[in-house]
Write a protein that holds these residues in place. Structure first.
Motif: not given
Ligand SMILES: Nc1nc2c(ncn2[C@@H]2O[C@H](COP(=O)(O)OP(=O)(O)O)[C@@H](O)[C@H]2O)c(=O)[nH]1
Ligand SMILES: [Mg+2]
Length: 303
Positions: A110-117, A146-148, A256-258, A282-284
């Motif tokens: 959870n929260g690693t960034g799957k959806t964003t990726t 919804e997020q996706l 990695l930016d964080g 980053g988040e963009k």
């Molecule tokens: N700064 C930063 N934030 C990220 C990155 N990738 C994801 N996030 C943030 O991490 C949070 C969790 O991401 P999400 O895709 O919802 O995670 P999931 O639970 O694995 O699907 C969100 O607030 C994203 O914007 C990244 O490369 N850099």
């Protein structure tokens, strides 16, 4: 913005830390003593480069000093060369099906960034002139679908989703049907976060993959494990356990930016022998970049 600048901006915290520490160590002592070497070791471990990589860099620095003296001692150049050598040839290309649809499954805790990726990857593929479809297989949380969908709207990518609580394997099945009918190049499957210690959830993921494989030979063609860089080298345990349950074909290291511990990219790849395919800076949408060992090493150890 060039790739190197993107890497440099995204790795700012790690670079800044290494730059200051190494400069302090090198300028503090004109000679390379055991103490300086220890301090260097400490600095590299502090950036989570891992013991193996750290030992390799320190040994190379020592050797350069012994053979060339203080003049040949460019710690930054040596570290760059060793990291690049260790990361090896660039393997960041996505795997592809021999023909037709390629399915990429995106997994992790959870929260690693799957959806964003998933969304960023759709954007990257689109920018190369190919088509994608997203599958919302995190059916546990209504907010996840919804997020996706929000991302899909922003990027103009169609999202296949089921009802809340639907069987993720059924959603994946529908998504393959839709992607095949449309002649889409890539289907990106966003899965629910799960802890590698939860046996039933890992079984569910195996089922999703099995169902896809029955429907389309070779699917999923790529299984990307998303790891959060801010968890540092601890991500290693996560990765090992996931890999045991579902064979992983590549890694994505996000956020990695964080962190100032971006060296974990090197340690993880070295330890697991799995290629880091993309990094999140980053988040963009365009903050997901194909991994490039040379640019990464340079961004970490530039003076
Ligand atoms: N700064 C930063 N934030 C990220 C990155 N990738 C994801 N996030 C943030 O991490 C949070 C969790 O991401 P999400 O895709 O919802 O995670 P999931 O639970 O694995 O699907 C969100 O607030 C994203 O914007 C990244 O490369 N850099
Ligand atoms: Mg998610």
């Amino acid at each position: 913005m060039g790739l190197f600048q993107k890497f440099k901006d995204g790795l700012f915290k790690t670079h800044d830390r290494l730059l200051h520490e190494i400069k302090r160590i090198v300028s503090g002592s004109p000679k390379l003593t055991e103490t300086t070497l220890e301090e260097l070791e400490h600095a590299l471990i502090g950036a989570d480069l891992g013991m193996a990589m750290t030992t390799q860099i320190v040994a190379a620095v020592k050797k350069a000093y012994e053979t060339q003296g203080g003049t040949g001692l460019d710690v930054f150049a040596i570290a760059r060369a060793e990291v690049e050598k260790s990361l090896g040839a660039n393997q960041s290309e996505l795997r592809r099906a021999g023909s037709g649809l390629t399915v990429v499954s995106i997994v992790g805790v959870n929260g690693t960034g799957k959806t964003t990726t998933s969304a960023k990857l759709a954007h990257l593929i689109q920018s190369r002139g190919e088509t994608t479809l997203l599958a919302a297989c995190d059916t546990f949380r209504a907010a996840a679908v919804e997020q996706l969908k929000v991302w899909g709207g922003r990027l103009n990518v169609h999202v296949i989703a089921g009802a809340h609580g639907a069987d993720p394997a059924a959603v994946a099945h529908d998504a393959i049907t839709a992607a095949t009918a449309r002649g889409t190049h890539f289907l990106l499957v966003d899965t629910a976060g799960r802890l590698h210690t939860k046996h039933n959830l890992m079984q569910e993921l195996q089922k999703v993959h099995r169902v896809m494989g029955k429907q389309l030979a070779g699917a999923p063609h790529e299984v990307l494990l998303v790891l959060d860089a801010t968890t540092g080298i601890n991500a290693l345990t996560q990765a090992r356990e996931f890999h045991k349950a579902v064979p992983i074909t590549g890694l994505v290291i996000t956020k990695l930016d964080g962190t100032s511990k971006g060296g974990m990219v090197v340690a993880i790849q070295k330890e697991l022998g799995l290629p880091v395919k993309f990094i999140g800076l980053g988040e963009k949408p365009d903050d997901l970049q194909p991994f490039d060992a040379k640019q990464f090493a340079e961004a970490l150890f530039s003076e």
